[in-house]
Design an enzyme around this catalytic site. Structure first.
Site, mmCIF file in Angstrom:
data_model
loop_
_atom_site.group_PDB
_atom_site.id
_atom_site.type_symbol
_atom_site.label_atom_id
_atom_site.label_comp_id
_atom_site.label_asym_id
_atom_site.label_seq_id
_atom_site.Cartn_x
_atom_site.Cartn_y
_atom_site.Cartn_z
ATOM 1 N N GLN A 33 -7.055 -1.048 1.232
ATOM 2 C CA GLN A 33 -6.543 -0.799 2.582
ATOM 3 C C GLN A 33 -7.355 0.324 3.220
ATOM 4 O O GLN A 33 -7.433 1.433 2.686
ATOM 5 C CB GLN A 33 -5.064 -0.396 2.577
ATOM 6 C CG GLN A 33 -4.555 -0.317 4.023
ATOM 7 C CD GLN A 33 -3.155 0.243 4.172
ATOM 8 O OE1 GLN A 33 -2.899 1.391 3.821
ATOM 9 N NE2 GLN A 33 -2.250 -0.555 4.694
ATOM 10 N N TYR A 63 -0.676 4.918 12.696
ATOM 11 C CA TYR A 63 -2.024 5.479 12.525
ATOM 12 C C TYR A 63 -2.932 5.024 13.689
ATOM 13 O O TYR A 63 -2.464 4.334 14.596
ATOM 14 C CB TYR A 63 -2.573 5.095 11.144
ATOM 15 C CG TYR A 63 -1.733 5.729 10.043
ATOM 16 C CD1 TYR A 63 -1.827 7.105 9.785
ATOM 17 C CD2 TYR A 63 -0.802 4.995 9.314
ATOM 18 C CE1 TYR A 63 -1.027 7.716 8.808
ATOM 19 C CE2 TYR A 63 0.001 5.594 8.340
ATOM 20 C CZ TYR A 63 -0.120 6.952 8.095
ATOM 21 O OH TYR A 63 0.680 7.563 7.143
ATOM 22 N N ASN A 118 2.139 1.290 11.350
ATOM 23 C CA ASN A 118 2.787 2.540 10.917
ATOM 24 C C ASN A 118 2.423 3.806 11.686
ATOM 25 O O ASN A 118 2.645 4.915 11.203
ATOM 26 C CB ASN A 118 2.554 2.787 9.402
ATOM 27 C CG ASN A 118 3.113 1.657 8.542
ATOM 28 O OD1 ASN A 118 2.393 1.070 7.753
ATOM 29 N ND2 ASN A 118 4.378 1.311 8.708
ATOM 30 N N PRO A 156 0.835 -1.216 0.000
ATOM 31 C CA PRO A 156 0.000 0.000 0.000
ATOM 32 C C PRO A 156 0.867 1.263 0.000
ATOM 33 O O PRO A 156 1.812 1.346 0.788
ATOM 34 C CB PRO A 156 -0.792 -0.125 1.299
ATOM 35 C CG PRO A 156 0.009 -1.057 2.162
ATOM 36 C CD PRO A 156 0.706 -1.992 1.237
ATOM 37 N N MET A 157 0.539 2.206 -0.873
ATOM 38 C CA MET A 157 1.313 3.454 -0.923
ATOM 39 C C MET A 157 0.415 4.663 -1.181
ATOM 40 O O MET A 157 -0.232 4.754 -2.228
ATOM 41 C CB MET A 157 2.388 3.355 -2.005
ATOM 42 C CG MET A 157 3.583 2.520 -1.556
ATOM 43 S SD MET A 157 4.851 2.393 -2.816
ATOM 44 C CE MET A 157 4.106 1.215 -3.950
ATOM 45 N N THR A 158 0.387 5.548 -0.212
ATOM 46 C CA THR A 158 -0.403 6.776 -0.304
ATOM 47 C C THR A 158 0.215 7.727 -1.323
ATOM 48 O O THR A 158 1.398 8.065 -1.206
ATOM 49 C CB THR A 158 -0.469 7.434 1.096
ATOM 50 O OG1 THR A 158 -1.294 6.605 1.923
ATOM 51 C CG2 THR A 158 -1.053 8.837 1.037
ATOM 52 N N ARG A 211 8.675 0.546 -2.684
ATOM 53 C CA ARG A 211 9.555 1.353 -3.541
ATOM 54 C C ARG A 211 9.988 0.596 -4.789
ATOM 55 O O ARG A 211 10.064 1.175 -5.874
ATOM 56 C CB ARG A 211 10.765 1.809 -2.728
ATOM 57 C CG ARG A 211 10.404 2.803 -1.628
ATOM 58 C CD ARG A 211 11.510 2.896 -0.594
ATOM 59 N NE ARG A 211 11.726 1.617 0.070
ATOM 60 C CZ ARG A 211 12.799 1.291 0.777
ATOM 61 N NH1 ARG A 211 13.774 2.160 0.924
ATOM 62 N NH2 ARG A 211 12.908 0.099 1.348
ATOM 63 N N GLY A 250 -3.489 -1.473 10.611
ATOM 64 C CA GLY A 250 -3.197 -1.432 12.043
ATOM 65 C C GLY A 250 -1.741 -1.088 12.313
ATOM 66 O O GLY A 250 -1.249 -1.319 13.410
HETATM 67 C C1 LIG Z 1 5.126 6.845 -0.965
HETATM 68 C C2 LIG Z 1 4.778 5.804 0.049
HETATM 69 C C3 LIG Z 1 3.506 5.776 0.571
HETATM 70 C C4 LIG Z 1 3.134 4.825 1.517
HETATM 71 N N1 LIG Z 1 1.833 4.765 1.961
HETATM 72 C C5 LIG Z 1 1.428 3.724 2.723
HETATM 73 C C6 LIG Z 1 0.053 3.525 3.011
HETATM 74 O O1 LIG Z 1 -0.835 4.260 2.556
HETATM 75 N N2 LIG Z 1 -0.277 2.483 3.797
HETATM 76 C C7 LIG Z 1 0.665 1.625 4.305
HETATM 77 O O2 LIG Z 1 0.317 0.692 5.012
HETATM 78 N N3 LIG Z 1 1.979 1.789 4.018
HETATM 79 C C8 LIG Z 1 2.374 2.793 3.235
HETATM 80 N N4 LIG Z 1 3.690 2.908 2.868
HETATM 81 C C9 LIG Z 1 4.668 1.909 3.348
HETATM 82 C C10 LIG Z 1 4.844 0.815 2.299
HETATM 83 O O3 LIG Z 1 3.685 0.015 2.195
HETATM 84 C C11 LIG Z 1 6.033 -0.071 2.655
HETATM 85 O O4 LIG Z 1 5.839 -0.581 3.944
HETATM 86 C C12 LIG Z 1 7.359 0.641 2.612
HETATM 87 O O5 LIG Z 1 7.535 1.308 1.376
HETATM 88 C C13 LIG Z 1 8.514 -0.348 2.796
HETATM 89 O O6 LIG Z 1 8.450 -1.339 1.776
HETATM 90 P P1 LIG Z 1 9.538 -1.321 0.597
HETATM 91 O O7 LIG Z 1 10.850 -1.546 1.257
HETATM 92 O O8 LIG Z 1 9.145 -2.433 -0.327
HETATM 93 O O9 LIG Z 1 9.470 0.012 -0.066
HETATM 94 C C14 LIG Z 1 4.093 3.877 1.947
HETATM 95 C C15 LIG Z 1 5.391 3.920 1.426
HETATM 96 C C16 LIG Z 1 5.737 4.852 0.472
HETATM 97 C C17 LIG Z 1 7.120 4.825 -0.111
#
Ligand SMILES: Cc1cc2nc3c(=O)[nH]c(=O)nc-3n(C[C@H](O)[C@H](O)[C@H](O)COP(=O)(O)O)c2cc1C
Length: 367
Positions: A105, A186, A184, A27-29, A328, A182
């Site tokens: 999510q 929030y 990070n 998930p990525m916002t 990422r 649940g």
């Molecule tokens: C731009 C961005 C937005 C993110 N938004 C969310 C989100 O909305 N919900 C969530 O659970 N994690 C969010 N994350 C965390 C990612 O899901 C993930 O845990 C984090 O990037 C580490 O994983 P990676 O090493 O594969 O990048 C976000 C990460 C990034 C980079």
């Protein structure tokens, strides 16, 4: 690439729903919705690329759940009414057209909301100043506001926001499954976190009490969507406003937390750490994904954290994970599964994609 990636391409079943492979987008916002929280055509194109690129599962960015205190960011999408739910239909159809499992999510920002068009103040378990600073790439600045401690009625409203949004996400938008956020830092994680939650009622104190809001939310979502819809929970130790937090009672906390979700019938648990393979607590100890599998053996385990290192991703499947989720690495390689299948090289993530504001760029979609 030397790693044998075959195992990543075996299907995985979550509560009767098949993910065609073990590779999921995390998930990525990206704060690219309309101001009133509707998903846009650009978001459809953004999400579709991951499905076209072969990901078996896509988990959406955190979607806010009510028109009170849930919204965290300006231009964050919501699931709080029929209009918002309908706006997700093209996203879901695009994912499903490629045979990709679509997971919504659902998230409540609580005390670390930094942009909410419905309310001025914030709420949390206790009136305690959150650590850290607002995120600039989501239009934040300075410290977080001081939240009000939630009343019993506000807690009930937050739970029903999750449940009703889950109903809209599955029945109107057509999502296959629900992930309750649940993790990070929030709202739900604020309740779980010892220093953010100093309540003396049954929502605070022991780990069993602090995990109660997550469990009650899971039960309410389950009651709303029924037994057949996969429902999962994302959990972490670290937070966007406190990267290095650890659960104080370590493996005993993991047992209580994962065990409570298992007892409540969770279909999947999504654990995230900075590096998923590291011992969760002490050197040479088990990883968080291993502990999740140990204490919730019937749940599918989704593991996240720097797993664009594909040798690590493959190894995670032997350390408790059923599916790996990639953040990422997916932004850098929306076609990551196809590249792996073709033995093609992966691109390195360039943080410039997310700057100065983290919205989805046209240039990114042209990549
Ligand atoms: C731009 C961005 C937005 C993110 N938004 C969310 C989100 O909305 N919900 C969530 O659970 N994690 C969010 N994350 C965390 C990612 O899901 C993930 O845990 C984090 O990037 C580490 O994983 P990676 O090493 O594969 O990048 C976000 C990460 C990034 C980079």
């Amino acid at each position: 690439m030397d790693t044998d990636t075959t195992a990543l391409f075996a299907p995985s079943i979550i509560n009767g729903h098949t993910a065609k492979n073990r590779l999921s987008v995390a998930p990525m916002t990206r704060i690219s919705a309309t101001e009133d929280g509707r998903a846009t055509e650009r978001m459809t194109r953004y999400y579709e690329r991951f499905a076209r690129g072969g990901f078996g599962t896509v988990i959406t960015e955190g979607i806010y759940t009510d028109q009170a205190f849930a919204q965290g960011y300006v231009h964050q999408p919501g699931m709080t009414d029929e209009v918002q739910a309908n706006s997700w239909k093209p996203v879901v159809s695009a994912l499903k057209a490629h045979g990709t499992l679509a997971i919504a999510q659902l998230m409540h920002a609580g005390a670390i909301s930094q942009g909410n068009r419905f309310r001025d103040g914030t709420v949390g378990p206790s009136s305690i100043q959150p650590k850290g600073e607002q995120m600039a790439f989501y239009h934040g600045k300075d410290r977080y506001g001081l939240p009000s401690a939630m009343t019993e009625a506000q807690i009930a409203d937050a739970i029903s926001g999750f449940a009703e949004s889950a109903g809209r996400a599955t029945e109107i938008a057509g999502f296959d499954a629900i992930e309750i956020h649940g993790a990070n830092g929030y709202l739900l994680d604020q309740f779980l976190t010892d220093y953010a939650n100093t309540r003396t009622d049954h929502w605070g104190g022991t780990t069993e009490n602090r995990v109660r809001l997550i469990v009650e939310t899971l039960k309410a979502v389950r009651a709303r969507v029924g037994a057949r819809v996969p429902v999962g929970v994302r959990l972490s130790q670290g937070k966007v406003n406190d990267y290095h937090h650890k659960w104080a009672a370590a493996e005993r906390d993991a047992e209580i937390i994962f065990g409570s979700l298992a007892d409540a019938g969770v279909d999947f648990i999504h654990v995230t750490e900075f590096e998923a393979w590291r011992p969760a607590f002490v050197a040479d100890g088990p990883s968080l994904m291993r502990l999740a599998k140990q204490h919730a053996p019937r749940a599918a385990i989704l593991a996240n954290g720097s797993l664009h290192d594909i040798a690590r991703a493959t190894a995670a499947l032997n350390d408790g994970a059923d599916i790996v989720t990639i953040g990422r690495g997916a932004l850098a390689n929306p076609d990551l599964p196809r590249r792996l299948a073709d033995c093609a090289a992966l691109d390195t993530f360039d943080p410039a994609i997310l700057g100065p504001i983290a919205d989805v760029k046209e240039t990114e979609l042209a990549m």
